[in-house]
Design an enzyme around this catalytic site. Structure first.
Site, PDB file in Angstrom:
ATOM      1  N   ARG A   1       0.528  -8.762  13.615  1.00 37.13           N
ATOM      2  CA  ARG A   1      -0.169  -7.867  12.740  1.00 37.13           C
ATOM      3  C   ARG A   1      -0.830  -8.126  11.584  1.00 37.13           C
ATOM      4  O   ARG A   1      -2.442  -8.208  11.786  1.00 37.13           O
ATOM      5  CB  ARG A   1       1.201  -6.475  11.885  1.00 37.13           C
ATOM      6  CG  ARG A   1       0.906  -5.658  13.343  1.00 37.13           C
ATOM      7  CD  ARG A   1       2.705  -5.411  12.952  1.00 37.13           C
ATOM      8  NE  ARG A   1       2.659  -4.062  11.938  1.00 37.13           N
ATOM      9  CZ  ARG A   1       3.088  -3.524  10.803  1.00 37.13           C
ATOM     10  NH1 ARG A   1       4.475  -4.174  10.788  1.00 37.13           N
ATOM     11  NH2 ARG A   1       2.913  -3.454  10.020  1.00 37.13           N
TER      12      ARG A   1
ATOM     13  N   ARG B   1      12.388  -5.261   4.697  1.00 38.07           N
ATOM     14  CA  ARG B   1      11.321  -3.890   4.647  1.00 38.07           C
ATOM     15  C   ARG B   1      12.291  -3.023   5.886  1.00 38.07           C
ATOM     16  O   ARG B   1      12.645  -3.209   6.693  1.00 38.07           O
ATOM     17  CB  ARG B   1       9.907  -3.785   5.365  1.00 38.07           C
ATOM     18  CG  ARG B   1       9.386  -2.250   4.452  1.00 38.07           C
ATOM     19  CD  ARG B   1       7.908  -2.429   4.706  1.00 38.07           C
ATOM     20  NE  ARG B   1       7.164  -3.227   5.589  1.00 38.07           N
ATOM     21  CZ  ARG B   1       6.038  -2.731   5.462  1.00 38.07           C
ATOM     22  NH1 ARG B   1       4.952  -2.168   4.758  1.00 38.07           N
ATOM     23  NH2 ARG B   1       5.816  -2.509   7.187  1.00 38.07           N
TER      24      ARG B   1
ATOM     25  N   ARG C   1      11.762  -1.147  10.765  1.00 39.21           N
ATOM     26  CA  ARG C   1      10.352  -0.361  11.782  1.00 39.21           C
ATOM     27  C   ARG C   1      10.620  -1.317  12.848  1.00 39.21           C
ATOM     28  O   ARG C   1      10.881  -2.214  12.592  1.00 39.21           O
ATOM     29  CB  ARG C   1       8.991  -0.482  10.870  1.00 39.21           C
ATOM     30  CG  ARG C   1       8.650   0.807   9.848  1.00 39.21           C
ATOM     31  CD  ARG C   1       7.668   0.958   9.224  1.00 39.21           C
ATOM     32  NE  ARG C   1       6.448   0.815  10.588  1.00 39.21           N
ATOM     33  CZ  ARG C   1       4.687   0.554   9.692  1.00 39.21           C
ATOM     34  NH1 ARG C   1       4.867   0.556   8.463  1.00 39.21           N
ATOM     35  NH2 ARG C   1       4.376  -0.551  10.254  1.00 39.21           N
TER      36      ARG C   1
ATOM     37  N   ARG D   1      -9.772  -0.053   8.952  1.00 36.12           N
ATOM     38  CA  ARG D   1      -8.904  -1.185   9.389  1.00 36.12           C
ATOM     39  C   ARG D   1      -9.762  -1.743  10.037  1.00 36.12           C
ATOM     40  O   ARG D   1      -9.373  -3.005  10.843  1.00 36.12           O
ATOM     41  CB  ARG D   1      -7.773  -0.271  10.040  1.00 36.12           C
ATOM     42  CG  ARG D   1      -6.593  -1.085   9.646  1.00 36.12           C
ATOM     43  CD  ARG D   1      -5.198  -0.739  10.325  1.00 36.12           C
ATOM     44  NE  ARG D   1      -3.671  -1.477  10.247  1.00 36.12           N
ATOM     45  CZ  ARG D   1      -3.043  -0.405   9.407  1.00 36.12           C
ATOM     46  NH1 ARG D   1      -3.235   0.663   8.856  1.00 36.12           N
ATOM     47  NH2 ARG D   1      -1.639  -0.854   9.908  1.00 36.12           N
TER      48      ARG D   1
ATOM     49  N   LYS E   1       0.882  -1.563   0.376  1.00 38.06           N
ATOM     50  CA  LYS E   1      -0.206  -0.272   0.129  1.00 38.06           C
ATOM     51  C   LYS E   1       0.971   1.358  -0.016  1.00 38.06           C
ATOM     52  O   LYS E   1       0.551   1.794  -0.587  1.00 38.06           O
ATOM     53  CB  LYS E   1      -0.859  -0.067   1.349  1.00 38.06           C
ATOM     54  CG  LYS E   1      -1.798  -1.145   1.374  1.00 38.06           C
ATOM     55  CD  LYS E   1      -2.857  -1.020   2.323  1.00 38.06           C
ATOM     56  CE  LYS E   1      -2.176  -0.944   3.233  1.00 38.06           C
ATOM     57  NZ  LYS E   1      -1.188  -2.243   4.227  1.00 38.06           N
TER      58      LYS E   1
HETATM   59  P1  AMP Z   1       0.664   1.028   8.987  1.00 32.07           P
HETATM   60  O1  AMP Z   1       1.806   1.366   8.419  1.00 32.07           O
HETATM   61  O2  AMP Z   1       0.377   1.278   8.233  1.00 32.07           O
HETATM   62  O3  AMP Z   1       1.225  -0.207   9.033  1.00 32.07           O
HETATM   63  O4  AMP Z   1       0.182   1.247  11.186  1.00 32.07           O
HETATM   64  C1  AMP Z   1       1.075   0.808  12.053  1.00 32.07           C
HETATM   65  C2  AMP Z   1       0.457   0.590  12.865  1.00 32.07           C
HETATM   66  O5  AMP Z   1       0.291   1.386  13.654  1.00 32.07           O
HETATM   67  C3  AMP Z   1      -0.099  -1.014  13.147  1.00 32.07           C
HETATM   68  O6  AMP Z   1      -0.127  -1.887  13.252  1.00 32.07           O
HETATM   69  C4  AMP Z   1      -1.031   0.337  14.041  1.00 32.07           C
HETATM   70  O7  AMP Z   1      -1.074  -0.373  15.885  1.00 32.07           O
HETATM   71  C5  AMP Z   1      -1.603   1.644  13.889  1.00 32.07           C
HETATM   72  N1  AMP Z   1      -2.658   1.342  13.128  1.00 32.07           N
HETATM   73  C6  AMP Z   1      -2.601   2.147  11.364  1.00 32.07           C
HETATM   74  N2  AMP Z   1      -3.948   2.891  10.917  1.00 32.07           N
HETATM   75  C7  AMP Z   1      -5.046   1.696  11.978  1.00 32.07           C
HETATM   76  C8  AMP Z   1      -5.635   1.910  11.987  1.00 32.07           C
HETATM   77  N3  AMP Z   1      -6.520   2.853  10.429  1.00 32.07           N
HETATM   78  N4  AMP Z   1      -6.669   1.744  12.790  1.00 32.07           N
HETATM   79  C9  AMP Z   1      -6.004   1.733  13.950  1.00 32.07           C
HETATM   80  N5  AMP Z   1      -4.608   1.208  14.324  1.00 32.07           N
HETATM   81  C10 AMP Z   1      -4.122   1.564  12.865  1.00 32.07           C
END
Ligand code: AMP
Length: 215
Positions: free
Chosen positions: A171, A127, A160, A88, A13
């Protein structure tokens, strides 16, 4: 018009978001990036988000939806946005559909990136991201020219904190339990296009761009 890039962690994404947002002429809104920015700046929201991110869990819906609401009220979001990493959970998608409906808005397209779990674990293990500008790399498939240094800004390129193997498994479990059901709700509300997310970055990007609505 609003658009959604949907798919599990590591499905690409973030990699494709910039070019998709540019093609659609709308800003890119990535909730994960916003949480990471707060974390880096040491805000209260950042502290709160960290306690969930470190465990591979979702930040509570009320916190996330409030954050998205204030982002959508910014001037540049008036013509729609590209969501990445949002919605999400079923509560988030229901909130978003209600928010848009109340303002005469809708979702023009959902791009659902399909990548098998085994490939995801492998991708995330390699990554890397720049601490300075957020540019993303892959240790094997797309490394920076100089090890550990960002090609774009010269910042430190690191893994990360939540890309470690144990957190990735959490996750993925969170995705299966809370995020996968969002797709059925989206299918009832917007055109959802499944795109094969396996392959080189350019090949997948071409597939993604081929399904975008033409303005
Ligand atoms: P990402 O970079 O999109 O993989 O997000 C990293 C982390 O941020 C996720 O594992 C969640 O802990 C938090 N996070 C990101 N987007 C959301 C969302 N829409 N709702 C809840 N937690 C989120």
């Amino acid at each position: 018009m609003n658009a959604v890039l949907f798919g599990p962690p590591g499905s690409g994404k973030g990699t494709h978001a910039k070019s998709v947002a540019a093609a659609l002429g709308i800003p890119h809104v990535a909730t994960g990036d916003i949480f990471r920015r707060h974390l880096k700046e040491g805000t209260e929201l950042g502290q709160l988000a960290r306690s969930y991110m470190d465990k591979g869990q979702l930040v509570p819906d009320s916190v996330t939806c409030d954050l998205v609401a204030s982002r959508l009220e910014e001037a540049d979001a008036g013509g729609g946005v590209l969501f990445d990493g949002f919605p999400r959970s079923v509560a988030q998608v229901e909130w978003l559909l209600g928010w848009l409906a109340a303002r005469g808005g809708s979702i023009g397209v959902v791009v659902n990136l399909l990548v098998p779990d085994a490939e995801i674990v492998q991708r995330i293990a390699g990554r890397r991201a720049c601490l300075g500008c957020g540019a993303t790399y892959h240790a094997r498939a797309n490394p920076p020219a100089q090890a550990g240094r960002c090609d774009r800004c010269g910042g430190d390129v690191v893994q990360r904190a939540d890309d470690g193997e144990d957190i990735v498994r959490e996750r993925l479990a969170t995705y299966a339990r809370e995020t996968a059901p969002v797709l059925a709700v989206l299918r009832g509300a917007a055109p959802v296009v499944d795109v094969d997310g396996v392959g080189g970055i350019e090949a997948v990007q071409a597939r993604v761009h081929a399904v975008l609505p033409r303005g």
